[in-house]
Design a protein around this motif. Sequence first.
Motif, PDB file in Angstrom:
ATOM      1  N   PRO A 143     -13.279   7.839   4.331  1.00 49.85           N
ATOM      2  CA  PRO A 143     -14.128   9.030   4.427  1.00 49.85           C
ATOM      3  C   PRO A 143     -15.063   8.888   5.618  1.00 49.85           C
ATOM      4  CG  PRO A 143     -14.863   7.606   2.624  1.00 49.85           C
ATOM      5  CD  PRO A 143     -13.601   6.995   3.169  1.00 49.85           C
ATOM      6  N   ASP A 144     -15.366  10.012   6.247  1.00 44.40           N
ATOM      7  CA  ASP A 144     -16.231   9.963   7.432  1.00 44.40           C
ATOM      8  C   ASP A 144     -16.951  11.300   7.539  1.00 44.40           C
ATOM      9  OD1 ASP A 144     -17.400   9.155   9.807  1.00 44.40           O
ATOM     10  OD2 ASP A 144     -15.758   9.987  11.004  1.00 44.40           O
ATOM     11  N   GLY A 145     -18.165  11.382   6.995  1.00 41.95           N
ATOM     12  CA  GLY A 145     -18.874  12.659   6.978  1.00 41.95           C
ATOM     13  C   GLY A 145     -18.032  13.672   6.216  1.00 41.95           C
ATOM     14  N   ALA A 146     -17.776  14.802   6.864  1.00 38.25           N
ATOM     15  CA  ALA A 146     -16.954  15.823   6.210  1.00 38.25           C
ATOM     16  C   ALA A 146     -15.468  15.547   6.416  1.00 38.25           C
ATOM     17  CB  ALA A 146     -17.309  17.191   6.778  1.00 38.25           C
ATOM     18  N   GLY A 147     -15.128  14.645   7.350  1.00 37.89           N
ATOM     19  CA  GLY A 147     -13.717  14.402   7.669  1.00 37.89           C
ATOM     20  C   GLY A 147     -13.238  13.032   7.233  1.00 37.89           C
ATOM     21  N   ARG A 148     -12.267  12.498   7.944  1.00 37.36           N
ATOM     22  CA  ARG A 148     -11.691  11.194   7.634  1.00 37.36           C
ATOM     23  C   ARG A 148     -11.569  10.387   8.929  1.00 37.36           C
ATOM     24  NH1 ARG A 148     -11.466  10.485   2.266  1.00 37.36           N
ATOM     25  NH2 ARG A 148      -9.960   8.812   2.624  1.00 37.36           N
ATOM     26  N   GLU A 149     -11.552   9.061   8.790  1.00 33.75           N
ATOM     27  CA  GLU A 149     -11.359   8.202   9.964  1.00 33.75           C
ATOM     28  C   GLU A 149     -10.155   7.290   9.724  1.00 33.75           C
ATOM     29  OE1 GLU A 149     -14.797   5.898  11.182  1.00 33.75           O
ATOM     30  OE2 GLU A 149     -13.611   4.806  12.686  1.00 33.75           O
ATOM     31  N   ASP A 150      -9.415   7.018  10.781  1.00 40.31           N
ATOM     32  CA  ASP A 150      -8.239   6.144  10.666  1.00 40.31           C
ATOM     33  C   ASP A 150      -8.662   4.699  10.446  1.00 40.31           C
ATOM     34  OD1 ASP A 150      -6.885   8.410  11.312  1.00 40.31           O
ATOM     35  OD2 ASP A 150      -6.298   7.754  13.331  1.00 40.31           O
ATOM     36  N   ALA A 151      -7.782   3.935   9.806  1.00 43.28           N
ATOM     37  CA  ALA A 151      -7.952   2.486   9.705  1.00 43.28           C
ATOM     38  C   ALA A 151      -6.918   1.814  10.596  1.00 43.28           C
ATOM     39  CB  ALA A 151      -7.739   2.027   8.266  1.00 43.28           C
ATOM     40  N   VAL A 152      -7.335   0.699  11.182  1.00 43.80           N
ATOM     41  CA  VAL A 152      -6.397  -0.194  11.847  1.00 43.80           C
ATOM     42  C   VAL A 152      -6.063  -1.278  10.822  1.00 43.80           C
ATOM     43  CG1 VAL A 152      -6.243  -1.955  13.636  1.00 43.80           C
ATOM     44  CG2 VAL A 152      -7.323   0.226  14.146  1.00 43.80           C
ATOM     45  N   VAL A 153      -4.797  -1.613  10.702  1.00 40.08           N
ATOM     46  CA  VAL A 153      -4.385  -2.705   9.812  1.00 40.08           C
ATOM     47  C   VAL A 153      -4.228  -3.958  10.677  1.00 40.08           C
ATOM     48  CG1 VAL A 153      -2.697  -3.494   8.111  1.00 40.08           C
ATOM     49  CG2 VAL A 153      -3.102  -1.039   8.428  1.00 40.08           C
ATOM     50  N   MET A 154      -4.901  -5.037  10.244  1.00 38.55           N
ATOM     51  CA  MET A 154      -4.815  -6.295  11.005  1.00 38.55           C
ATOM     52  C   MET A 154      -4.293  -7.393  10.084  1.00 38.55           C
ATOM     53  SD  MET A 154      -8.349  -6.121  13.234  1.00 38.55           S
ATOM     54  CE  MET A 154      -7.778  -7.063  14.658  1.00 38.55           C
ATOM     55  N   ALA A 155      -3.616  -8.371  10.675  1.00 37.24           N
ATOM     56  CA  ALA A 155      -3.052  -9.453   9.863  1.00 37.24           C
ATOM     57  C   ALA A 155      -3.127 -10.770  10.612  1.00 37.24           C
ATOM     58  CB  ALA A 155      -1.594  -9.141   9.516  1.00 37.24           C
ATOM     59  N   LEU A 156      -3.196 -11.837   9.833  1.00 36.26           N
ATOM     60  CA  LEU A 156      -3.183 -13.189  10.395  1.00 36.26           C
ATOM     61  C   LEU A 156      -2.282 -14.061   9.533  1.00 36.26           C
ATOM     62  CD1 LEU A 156      -4.376 -15.334  12.376  1.00 36.26           C
ATOM     63  CD2 LEU A 156      -6.160 -15.720  10.678  1.00 36.26           C
TER      64      LEU A 156
END
Length: 166
Positions: A143-156
């Motif tokens: 969630p981001d205010g009234a909209g949405r924000e993308d996630a970056v997926v990271m792995a190790l």
Amino acid sequence: MRLPGRTAEHYPAVRVRPLVQGDLPAILDIEHQGYSHPWSEGVFRDAFRSGYQVIGIEQAGRLEGYAVLATLFDEAHLLNLCTRPASRGLGYGRRLLRELLMDGARRGLQRLVLEVRVSNQPARHLYQSEGFVVVGKRPGYYPDGAGREDAVVMALGLAGPADPTA
Ligand SMILES: CC(C)(COP(=O)(O)OP(=O)(O)OC[C@H]1O[C@@H](n2cnc3c(N)ncnc32)[C@H](O)[C@@H]1OP(=O)(O)O)[C@@H](O)C(=O)NCCC(=O)NCCS
């Protein structure tokens, strides 16, 4: 007094320990300062009930940050990592992350995966500097205010030279 160039790791009063439900008031205090969309108390209680690994870092008995890790078979998912805003940049976040990485490697886990907001530069720098690589993107994950924000997926990868994207 802090000496120049010294991080929290140099101070003997710093301690990493497993957290329990009794630590919830201190956890929630940091969580509410740390995020625009904090986890509720119920989400943390579910994390404890589900047996997720919850660790914290304290200095002189005061909680400065915590991390929540869920493990499924040989893969772990970092669900939360947060430090007190007034205590950032002192090495607490890195120390918590390293503790989880070392413990995961000891337990024979293959990979640690996490999501992070595209805009979250401090966290992305931290993960990158510990060797995490971007393996994907989840559109509109947060969630981001009234909209949405993308996630970056990271792995190790935790089991030596294996490919973390595998
Ligand atoms: C991400 C977070 C846990 C880092 O905690 P911290 O205690 O400040 O971490 P450290 O002091 O160990 O710093 C580790 C690294 O983070 C990066 N970093 C920290 N603050 C930064 C900033 N303002 N800008 C860019 N990079 C930053 C640096 O790479 C730093 O390493 P360096 O000091 O060797 O350059 C903290 O910023 C936080 O709690 N943020 C809010 C919650 C959050 O977004 N969690 C991540 C969810 S995926």
